[in-house]
Design an enzyme around this catalytic site. Structure first.
Site, PDB file in Angstrom:
ATOM      1  CG  ASP A 157      -1.791   1.237   1.315  1.00  0.00           C
ATOM      2  OD1 ASP A 157      -2.967   1.138   0.938  1.00  0.00           O
ATOM      3  OD2 ASP A 157      -1.304   2.303   1.754  1.00  0.00           O
ATOM      4  CE1 TYR A 206       0.962   7.901   2.464  1.00  0.00           C
ATOM      5  CE2 TYR A 206       1.323   5.622   1.808  1.00  0.00           C
ATOM      6  CZ  TYR A 206       0.576   6.572   2.476  1.00  0.00           C
ATOM      7  OH  TYR A 206      -0.552   6.190   3.152  1.00  0.00           O
ATOM      8  CE  LYS A 254      -3.675   4.880   0.841  1.00  0.00           C
ATOM      9  NZ  LYS A 254      -2.236   4.571   0.871  1.00  0.00           N
ATOM     10  CG  HIS A 279      -4.503   9.992   0.709  1.00  0.00           C
ATOM     11  ND1 HIS A 279      -3.196   9.879   0.303  1.00  0.00           N
ATOM     12  CD2 HIS A 279      -4.525   9.539   1.981  1.00  0.00           C
ATOM     13  CE1 HIS A 279      -2.466   9.368   1.295  1.00  0.00           C
ATOM     14  NE2 HIS A 279      -3.246   9.166   2.320  1.00  0.00           N
TER      15      HIS A 279
END
Length: 275
Positions: free
Chosen positions: A48, A53, A78, A111
């Site tokens: 994930d 990120y 996401k 998100h």
């Protein structure tokens, strides 16, 4: 749930592994590549990530280097808040897909529920799903009222809702609503950013079962029918987090963990967040 290979079946029939590796705050480059490699070597098949990120490229490199058949893997990413909207989401997805180096993504999530934007964002996810670029679509950090609002106009119901979930934040109403609607619940920050080790009740249960505090809470997730994606960059911890399938918590101990709820968040409030 008897092994790391076990999966839940989403509303559209897609299989999603119960256990995954989360890579929030795992650095792009060697750190994330190693973390994903450790997980895949330990039998994980679910990774994930998210655009925000900033490590999708590293995840993609590790996945490709593994040599594991693509159909055996389940990769989630996401769309970030600043990219929400119809056209911007389609562009953001394509950027994520290219970074991951994949022909398709297994699960694509909104998100956060950005006001005035998430319905248009969802319309883009429906298009991606219809076009076969994603196998399943869902949301993250959506409360009951967000889901109800979205579902009032959606053509496809969200298949997953990934939220902050742990013994200090049991979200019973949201969990019950998702179960009733056939939306798979998924936990982020399941081990409370390491604070499971500071909770005496969890520590006592760990001693009772001969497990770590993290393993106790991750098993609690699974027994509640919640997909869980603990994060670690250490090989031994990644392996340890997967050792959840050789024991079961009693109903009494499940209730004890449920009783720790204090509505405490370690992340943002889905109704009041900034980006």
């Amino acid at each position: 749930m008897k092994s790391i290979n076990d999966s839940t079946v989403l509303a559209n029939g897609v299989h999603m592994p119960w256990l995954g590796l989360g890579v929030f705050k795992t650095q792009e480059g060697e750190e994330v590549e190693n973390s994903v490699r450790y997980a895949l070597e330990a039998g994980y098949r679910h990774i994930d990530t998210a655009a925000i990120y900033r490590n999708e490229e590293g995840v993609g490199r590790a996945v490709q280097a593994s040599g594991i058949a693509r159909e055996e893997l389940f990769i989630t990413t996401k769309v970030w808040n600043t990219e929400q909207g119809y056209e911007t989401t389609l562009a953001a997805f394509e950027e994520s897909r290219q970074k991951l180096g994949l022909e398709y993504v297994d699960l694509y999530l909104i998100h956060w529920a950005v006001k005035e934007k998430y319905k248009e964002t969802w319309r883009a996810l429906e298009k991606l799903y219809k076009d076969g670029l994603v196998r399943a679509i869902g949301v993250s950090n959506f409360q009951v009222h967000h889901l109800q609002d979205l579902m009032a106009t959606a053509n496809v119901k969200p298949m997953v809702n990934q939220v902050e979930y742990h013994p200090y934040l049991t979200q019973k109403e949201l969990l019950a609503f998702c179960k009733q609607e056939g939306i798979q619940f998924e936990a982020w920050s399941p081990i409370m950013r390491g604070r499971v080790n500071d909770e005496p009740v969890i520590v006592q249960l760990a001693e009772k079962y001969g497990k770590t505090p993290a393993q106790i809470v991750l098993r609690w997730d699974l027994q509640h029918g919640v997909v869980t994606i603990p994060k670690s960059v250490r090989r031994e911890r990644v392996i340890e987090n997967a050792q959840l399938f050789d024991f079961e918590l009693s109903a009494e101990d499940m209730a004890t963990l449920d009783g720790l709820n204090r509505e405490q968040r370690f992340g943002s409030d889905p109704d009041n967040f900034s980006f």
